[in-house]
Design a protein around this motif. Sequence first.
Motif, short mmCIF file in Angstrom:
data_model
loop_
_atom_site.label_atom_id
_atom_site.label_comp_id
_atom_site.label_asym_id
_atom_site.label_seq_id
_atom_site.Cartn_x
_atom_site.Cartn_y
_atom_site.Cartn_z
N GLY A 156 29.06 5.09 -49.12
CA GLY A 156 28.32 6.23 -49.66
C GLY A 156 27.30 6.72 -48.66
N ALA A 157 26.05 6.80 -49.08
CA ALA A 157 24.94 7.20 -48.21
C ALA A 157 25.17 8.56 -47.54
CB ALA A 157 24.68 6.13 -47.15
N GLN A 170 42.54 14.26 -52.32
CA GLN A 170 42.79 13.02 -53.05
C GLN A 170 42.13 11.83 -52.37
OE1 GLN A 170 44.49 12.64 -56.14
NE2 GLN A 170 43.41 10.69 -55.90
N LEU A 171 42.23 11.76 -51.05
CA LEU A 171 41.61 10.65 -50.34
C LEU A 171 40.09 10.71 -50.46
CD1 LEU A 171 41.74 8.17 -48.55
CD2 LEU A 171 41.85 9.68 -46.55
N ALA A 172 39.52 11.91 -50.33
CA ALA A 172 38.07 12.05 -50.48
C ALA A 172 37.63 11.61 -51.88
CB ALA A 172 37.66 13.51 -50.23
N GLU A 178 35.40 4.83 -54.95
CA GLU A 178 35.16 3.47 -54.48
C GLU A 178 33.70 3.26 -54.16
OE1 GLU A 178 36.46 0.40 -50.88
OE2 GLU A 178 37.40 2.38 -51.02
N ALA A 179 33.08 4.26 -53.50
CA ALA A 179 31.66 4.14 -53.16
C ALA A 179 30.80 4.05 -54.40
CB ALA A 179 31.23 5.33 -52.30
N LEU A 185 27.60 -2.30 -52.10
CA LEU A 185 27.95 -2.12 -50.69
C LEU A 185 26.96 -1.19 -50.02
CD1 LEU A 185 30.00 -2.77 -48.45
CD2 LEU A 185 31.30 -0.76 -49.17
N ALA A 186 26.23 -1.72 -49.06
CA ALA A 186 25.22 -0.92 -48.37
C ALA A 186 25.73 -0.34 -47.07
CB ALA A 186 23.98 -1.77 -48.10
#
Length: 509
Positions: A156-157, A170-172, A178-179, A185-186
Amino acid sequence: MSGFALAVLCLVCVVAVAFARPGGGQSYSGGSRSRSSSGGGSGSGGGDGGFLVELLVWLVFRHPGIGIPVVLVVVVFFVGRAMLGNKVQEWSTAATPQSVQRVQRVEAPSPPPQVMSTIPRSALDALRAVDPEFSVVLFEDFVYLLYAEIQRARSGAGRLASIAAFLSPQLAQNIQAEAAGAAALADVRGIVIGAMRLTGFSGSHSATVSVEIEFEVNYVEVNRQGGEQRFYVTDRMGLSRAQGAKSRPPARARTLDCPNCGAPLENLRGTQCAYCQQDVGGGRFDWNVGYLSTMTKERRGPLLTGDVQETGTNDPTLVDPQAVPRIHAIEQRDPAFNWDAFTGRAAHIFGALQGAWSGREAARIRPYVSDNLFQSMVYWIDLYLQAKCRNMNDNARILRIDLANVLSDTVYDAITVRIFAAGADYTISDDGKVLSGSRTRERTYSEYWTFIRGSQRQGPARTDAACPNCGAPLDISMVGNCQFCRAKVTAGEFDWVLSRIEQDESYSG
């Protein structure tokens, strides 16, 4: 299983080990085999063979019916191996000049070279019919960069928004989900690609060009509490672009920016560029990633002190059928180019890497390797430093060099050779204890090394420690620039640099 068979099996397990080395030391899958191979596994440290001797003595005196035959088997094994090794002629830059055909001749230990009808990387050359500026070397650098950015975007971030123009919707969406789901998950860092193979290519004569790449990767996932977990991953990534899309110019090939006008990523809002006012997504102007599929993901990092059996050394050399004509074309373009000078440069780089690797001195490696390969080597050197040990390759020497492949385009010449070498390969702790391998037992091995140089460059290859541009004493910064003339010399614009190291079992052309 009989006692004799069990004893023989134990002895085979002891003597059949492989060692670490620059370009062929530890597996990305965790075993001590090669930094760019997919082979796994682990084993106990080999030491200097003391365990083998003790086992033989014990068998001879306690179980002579087993021990004496086993000793005979071992003696025959090592005598036969020594006889085979003596047939491998050592190679040096001072040898009588040889033609390419002479260098291709296999004397030992491998069978005659096998000419392959199709080499996957060479297939991409078909794109130059519609895109004359296409370069396999620059394409692979761009794909490497794009893959790493996608991995980082999983945390993310705000990273996903900056690369949305290079991803299918779709991938984005999948990455965004997931993020959001992986709140802990940092960051994803320490992304090192050990192998990158072309597994699919189609559409050179249709409206869309599609390419599939398989990666072997190590990376570290960092959670929000600061904890880290290292992973070994194999991924497949599918890319496509419109038939009419053109390659990025060399100055932009190692950056991510607007696929159309080159404006900074800050000007992109999704797939819309605020600077050129174009919708730049969907592969209209540049490569677009349609999918990224994880084939394997294992919670493990590299094993620095285990041994895994060497594989592929006796396999035929894979030779592209156009390799010799293409190297002759380089000779015609550059009268100063010759095979002996080129292999002399390869030997110079080989020798420099051995000392720098064993000394854990990344700065000494920097002048001779591309940016991506340098990141990989720094990754391994850092791991050895953290583990307070080092990999040694005493008396490392080249036995023979075979020509395997040649690719040329408007930007780069790329020459792939298969290097046969030998040395005593072992790992020791900082206090001098042998952790694996042997100080005295040498190992013969082979790897495919790819060297690149700017296709417009002419002149003899250098075999001294001097800047290939200005000739000043070699003093190269960690970003690859000469400290005297400030030129970047690690991208191959001035002389041959090493860009890829591939193992026998994973090389496909």
